[in-house]
Design a protein around this motif. Structure first.
Motif, PDB file in Angstrom:
ATOM      1  N   PRO A  18      35.571  48.100  54.207  1.00 54.36           N
ATOM      2  CA  PRO A  18      35.877  48.108  52.855  1.00 54.36           C
ATOM      3  C   PRO A  18      34.934  47.661  51.777  1.00 54.36           C
ATOM      4  CG  PRO A  18      36.859  46.167  54.001  1.00 54.36           C
ATOM      5  CD  PRO A  18      35.856  47.087  55.097  1.00 54.36           C
ATOM      6  N   LEU A  19      35.074  48.415  50.480  1.00 57.19           N
ATOM      7  CA  LEU A  19      34.059  48.046  49.611  1.00 57.19           C
ATOM      8  C   LEU A  19      35.015  47.730  48.533  1.00 57.19           C
ATOM      9  CD1 LEU A  19      31.508  51.123  49.974  1.00 57.19           C
ATOM     10  CD2 LEU A  19      31.357  48.738  50.848  1.00 57.19           C
ATOM     11  N   VAL A  20      34.589  46.590  47.874  1.00 53.05           N
ATOM     12  CA  VAL A  20      35.588  46.003  46.637  1.00 53.05           C
ATOM     13  C   VAL A  20      34.373  45.599  45.547  1.00 53.05           C
ATOM     14  CG1 VAL A  20      37.337  45.067  48.011  1.00 53.05           C
ATOM     15  CG2 VAL A  20      35.426  43.669  47.532  1.00 53.05           C
ATOM     16  N   ARG A  67      37.841  50.556  48.544  1.00 51.34           N
ATOM     17  CA  ARG A  67      37.517  51.729  48.932  1.00 51.34           C
ATOM     18  C   ARG A  67      37.054  51.741  50.598  1.00 51.34           C
ATOM     19  NH1 ARG A  67      36.248  52.405  43.514  1.00 51.34           N
ATOM     20  NH2 ARG A  67      37.547  54.022  42.476  1.00 51.34           N
ATOM     21  N   VAL A  68      37.019  52.960  51.318  1.00 53.65           N
ATOM     22  CA  VAL A  68      36.557  52.933  52.447  1.00 53.65           C
ATOM     23  C   VAL A  68      35.955  54.409  52.442  1.00 53.65           C
ATOM     24  CG1 VAL A  68      36.872  53.095  55.047  1.00 53.65           C
ATOM     25  CG2 VAL A  68      38.299  51.611  53.625  1.00 53.65           C
ATOM     26  N   GLU A  69      34.645  54.530  52.791  1.00 53.44           N
ATOM     27  CA  GLU A  69      34.129  56.010  52.936  1.00 53.44           C
ATOM     28  C   GLU A  69      34.533  56.810  54.336  1.00 53.44           C
ATOM     29  OE1 GLU A  69      30.095  55.780  52.332  1.00 53.44           O
ATOM     30  OE2 GLU A  69      30.155  54.613  50.384  1.00 53.44           O
ATOM     31  N   LEU A 126      45.002  49.733  54.789  1.00 53.82           N
ATOM     32  CA  LEU A 126      44.290  48.744  54.013  1.00 53.82           C
ATOM     33  C   LEU A 126      45.588  47.649  53.399  1.00 53.82           C
ATOM     34  CD1 LEU A 126      42.157  51.300  51.844  1.00 53.82           C
ATOM     35  CD2 LEU A 126      41.284  49.742  53.581  1.00 53.82           C
ATOM     36  N   GLN A 127      44.799  46.650  53.165  1.00 56.85           N
ATOM     37  CA  GLN A 127      45.591  45.496  52.734  1.00 56.85           C
ATOM     38  C   GLN A 127      44.926  44.695  51.746  1.00 56.85           C
ATOM     39  OE1 GLN A 127      48.162  42.851  55.268  1.00 56.85           O
ATOM     40  NE2 GLN A 127      46.646  41.442  54.668  1.00 56.85           N
ATOM     41  N   ARG A 180      38.189  44.102  59.622  1.00 55.48           N
ATOM     42  CA  ARG A 180      37.117  43.861  58.642  1.00 55.48           C
ATOM     43  C   ARG A 180      37.628  43.500  57.212  1.00 55.48           C
ATOM     44  NH1 ARG A 180      34.881  48.326  61.860  1.00 55.48           N
ATOM     45  NH2 ARG A 180      33.353  47.514  63.142  1.00 55.48           N
ATOM     46  N   THR A 181      36.872  42.844  56.683  1.00 55.76           N
ATOM     47  CA  THR A 181      37.490  42.465  55.314  1.00 55.76           C
ATOM     48  C   THR A 181      36.222  42.323  54.164  1.00 55.76           C
ATOM     49  OG1 THR A 181      36.953  40.125  55.655  1.00 55.76           O
ATOM     50  CG2 THR A 181      39.235  40.734  56.149  1.00 55.76           C
TER      51      THR A 181
END
Length: 429
Positions: free
Chosen positions: A27-29, A45-47, A54-55, A112-113
């Motif tokens: 995940p990208l934040v 977002r996740v590529e 997602l949470q 993964r976070t």
């Protein structure tokens, strides 16, 4: 704090890129900054996602949204977008308590976070100016204090005297998550401060578009100052003359009082008083004197004098400012040669000499007076000389009759005296 959150986001991003090569899912934040009372949008977002959910969780690790399902009952939190590659939520009416790390979780094996830091800016309150005395007296020492509360981070206070910035003393105190800022300005009150606007302005990142400010106008009371303005340098008979009494003071020194030579104004038909103006319709010699304008308020009294001298029209010259010329009567024996060689008499003077035109008439008049005086003295002396010699001649003629016993003998003696007289010749001029 903001720098720390940006650094953490960068580390997470790099870490996610490194893991991407292994699993292809991370995940990208991004960190978010919002003003208190505004709305914050959090995006994850996740590529490369293989249909994994997602949470979003808040700093207290409470789940906000799991996919498109809302988990926490908070009307301020809403779903913006939910898909396999993105989960975006919004938090409206943000408060300072909402600040912290928000976690986006990708439920893979292992989970993964990524964490995004939400920064909430505390908006400073409108500033207040204290310590102003109305009215202030000339010579007073006062301290103006500007206060603003609720800023995060601490606000900056700036002072302005009209449009020019002046420096104050700043003090910052923490109050929970916000700050209270004070700034003091020391003033030595002068009459020039009357009507001056002092402004305290708050500069803060949350007020980039509309800075907060407060303004106070200083009112200063001071004693009056009076000055008489005269437009004519050499007033002449028959002229129109207006004297203006300019008085400044606070409170305003109205009305002003005109006097002449310490008493009331005479002939009010020709001398007219209108407010601060004294008008002469047609000047004459009786107007000569000292005129005074006086103004007062509760702080004091001020006056100014004007000496009026009315000149004749048009031949009378104004009194000369050149000191009077003291002439010493010259020796009559050298008078003519002295005047002949004196350049001030012959006219051989420098035409550019300063002030020579002002003394020509006086000098020529003095020289003429001396010449006349010397001439009269010579005439008197010569007359006395002639009268004296004439008397002596007649006495010598009569000497023959003094010793003669009769008239015939006196005639003979007189003839003898004539014979001797031929030997002495007298000339009369």
């Amino acid at each position: 704090m903001k720098l720390k959150s940006n650094l953490i986001f960068t580390l997470y991003t790099v870490y996610g890129i490194l893991l991407k090569g292994i699993s292809g899912q991370y995940p990208l934040v991004q960190n978010v900054t919002v003003t208190e009372g505004g709305t914050a949008n959090l995006t994850c977002r996740v590529e490369y996602n293989d249909n994994t959910s997602l949470q979003w969780s808040n700093p207290a690790q409470q789940t906000l949204f799991f996919g498109d399902k809302k988990a926490l009952r908070d009307n301020r939190i809403e779903l913006v977008r939910a898909s396999w590659s993105e989960l975006t939520i919004s938090i409206s009416d943000v408060t300072l308590s909402d600040e912290g790390f928000y976690t986006c979780s990708l439920f893979t094996m292992p989970v993964r976070t990524a964490k995004a830091y939400l920064t909430v800016l505390g908006v400073p309150e409108k500033p207040e100016i204290n310590g102003l005395t109305k009215p202030a007296m000339e010579g007073d020492h006062i301290t103006l204090t500007c206060i603003t509360q609720g800023s995060k981070p601490a606000a900056d206070l700036r002072w302005f005297r009209n449009e020019k910035e002046v420096k104050g003393a700043k003090e910052v105190n923490a109050s929970g998550k916000t700050f209270t800022v004070r700034s003091s300005l020391q003033l030595h009150v002068d009459r020039k401060d009357d009507g001056v606007a002092y402004t305290c302005r708050v500069d803060h990142v949350a007020l980039a578009q509309a800075p907060q400010q407060a303004t106070e106008v200083l009112e200063v009371h001071y004693p009056p100052h009076v000055k008489i303005i005269n437009p004519i340098t050499l007033p002449q008979e028959g002229q129109y003359l207006k004297l203006e009494c300019v008085s400044r003071g606070n409170p305003s020194p109205d009305p002003v009082m005109w006097t002449k030579d310490g008493g009331e104004l005479p002939d009010l038909d020709r001398i007219i008083v209108e407010g601060r103006e004294l008008t002469f319709n047609s000047l004459n010699k009786t107007d000569n004197g000292t005129y005074r304008c006086e103004a007062s308020n509760h702080l004091g009294t001020s006056s100014d004098d004007y000496v009026l001298y009315v000149y004749d029209v048009p031949t009378t010259m104004p009194p000369s400012t050149t000191p009077p010329l003291h002439l010493i009567p010259p020796d009559p024996t050298v008078q003519l040669s002295t005047h002949a060689s004196d350049p001030t008499v012959t006219g051989n003077r420098d035409p550019n000499a300063v002030g020579q035109h002002g003394t020509d008439h006086a000098l020529i008049g003095g020289v003429v007076a001396v010449v006349v005086f010397v001439t009269l003295c010579l005439i008197i002396v010569l007359g006395r000389y002639l009268a004296r010699h004439k008397g002596t001649y007649l006495t010598n003629e009569a000497k023959g009759a003094d010793d003669a016993p009769d008239a015939d003998t006196a005639i003979i003696n007189a003839e003898g005296n004539h014979a001797h007289a031929e030997e002495k010749k007298e000339y009369f001029i």
